[in-house]
Design an enzyme around this catalytic site. Structure first.
Site, PDB file in Angstrom:
ATOM      1  N   CYS A   9       0.796  -1.266  -0.093  1.00 47.45           N
ATOM      2  CA  CYS A   9      -0.069  -0.003  -0.085  1.00 47.45           C
ATOM      3  C   CYS A   9       0.785   1.193   0.034  1.00 47.45           C
ATOM      4  CB  CYS A   9      -0.947   0.069   1.092  1.00 47.45           C
ATOM      5  SG  CYS A   9      -0.329  -0.086   2.782  1.00 47.45           S
ATOM      6  N   ARG A  15      -3.443  -0.564   5.232  1.00 48.62           N
ATOM      7  CA  ARG A  15      -4.074  -1.581   4.430  1.00 48.62           C
ATOM      8  C   ARG A  15      -3.108  -2.875   4.233  1.00 48.62           C
ATOM      9  NH1 ARG A  15      -5.291   2.115  -0.290  1.00 48.62           N
ATOM     10  NH2 ARG A  15      -3.341   2.983   0.542  1.00 48.62           N
ATOM     11  N   ASP A 120      -8.680   4.072   1.460  1.00 50.61           N
ATOM     12  CA  ASP A 120      -7.430   3.923   2.575  1.00 50.61           C
ATOM     13  C   ASP A 120      -8.036   4.684   3.861  1.00 50.61           C
ATOM     14  OD1 ASP A 120      -5.154   4.559   3.985  1.00 50.61           O
ATOM     15  OD2 ASP A 120      -4.316   5.372   2.350  1.00 50.61           O
TER      16      ASP A 120
HETATM   17  P1  4NP Z   1      -1.765   2.870   3.931  1.00 55.69           P
HETATM   18  O1  4NP Z   1      -2.238   4.236   4.837  1.00 55.69           O
HETATM   19  O2  4NP Z   1      -1.131   3.140   2.874  1.00 55.69           O
HETATM   20  O3  4NP Z   1      -2.777   1.838   4.006  1.00 55.69           O
HETATM   21  O4  4NP Z   1      -0.595   2.391   4.963  1.00 55.69           O
HETATM   22  C1  4NP Z   1      -1.789   5.605   4.729  1.00 55.69           C
HETATM   23  C2  4NP Z   1      -0.789   5.438   6.129  1.00 55.69           C
HETATM   24  C3  4NP Z   1      -0.197   6.827   6.262  1.00 55.69           C
HETATM   25  C4  4NP Z   1      -0.345   7.906   5.144  1.00 55.69           C
HETATM   26  C5  4NP Z   1      -1.018   7.774   4.097  1.00 55.69           C
HETATM   27  C6  4NP Z   1      -1.666   6.295   3.705  1.00 55.69           C
HETATM   28  N1  4NP Z   1       0.344   8.883   5.430  1.00 55.69           N
HETATM   29  O5  4NP Z   1       0.191  10.100   4.720  1.00 55.69           O
HETATM   30  O6  4NP Z   1       1.176   9.093   6.516  1.00 55.69           O
END
Ligand code: 4NP
Length: 146
Positions: A9, A15, A120
């Site tokens: 992800c 995710r 997300d």
């Molecule tokens: P992930 O979600 O891609 O599902 O791990 C996110 C976690 C953190 C961030 C963006 C998406 N962030 O901007 O820090």
């Protein structure tokens, strides 16, 4: 046959660790890992609210640590699974010449949901909705690999 599956992800704290945790809980004979396309959270454990939502359904994500996706992962895994179209594009940019490792979006394995990506939860705050979709999809993935 044991397959090496990598879940990817953006941050590798919501995710993809959830997908790894849900998949390994039901398919111990496969090798799993997860990674993020960004370098934002390298070394961090899964995001607290996601860990709590996962723990509530019996999935312990506390041993997982974020790392960044890299080109070598195309050789180290049999199947690479992203969560949305941005992940797929960021993964494909790093594909080595000649690599034929399949890259799929996780929702391909949950056709009945009609979803074309895993929203997300870091932004939507719907951790349970993401986990519902992820658990349906990893069940489909396990069936696909059998
Ligand atoms: P992930 O979600 O891609 O599902 O791990 C996110 C976690 C953190 C961030 C963006 C998406 N962030 O901007 O820090």
């Amino acid at each position: 046959m044991t397959q090496r599956i990598l879940f990817v992800c953006l941050g590798n704290i919501c995710r993809s660790p959830a997908a790894e945790g849900a998949f390994r809980a039901r398919a111990q004979h496969h090798e799993t890992d997860s990674a993020g396309t960004s370098d934002w959270h390298i070394g961090a454990p899964p995001y607290g609210p996601m860990q709590e939502a996962a723990q509530a359904r019996g999935l312990d994500l506390s041993d997982l640590r974020a790392r960044q996706f890299r080109a070598e992962d195309f050789d180290r895994f049999d199947l690479i699974i992203g969560m949305d179209a941005n992940n797929i594009a960021d993964i494909e940019v790093l594909r080595p010449m000649g690599s034929e490792t399949p890259v799929r979006v996780l929702t391909d394995f949950a056709p009945d949901t009609g979803a074309d990506h895993v929203p997300d939860p870091y932004y939507t705050r719907d951790f349970d909705g993401a986990l519902d979709l992820i658990e349906t999809a990893v069940a489909g993935l396990e069936a696909h690999l059998r």
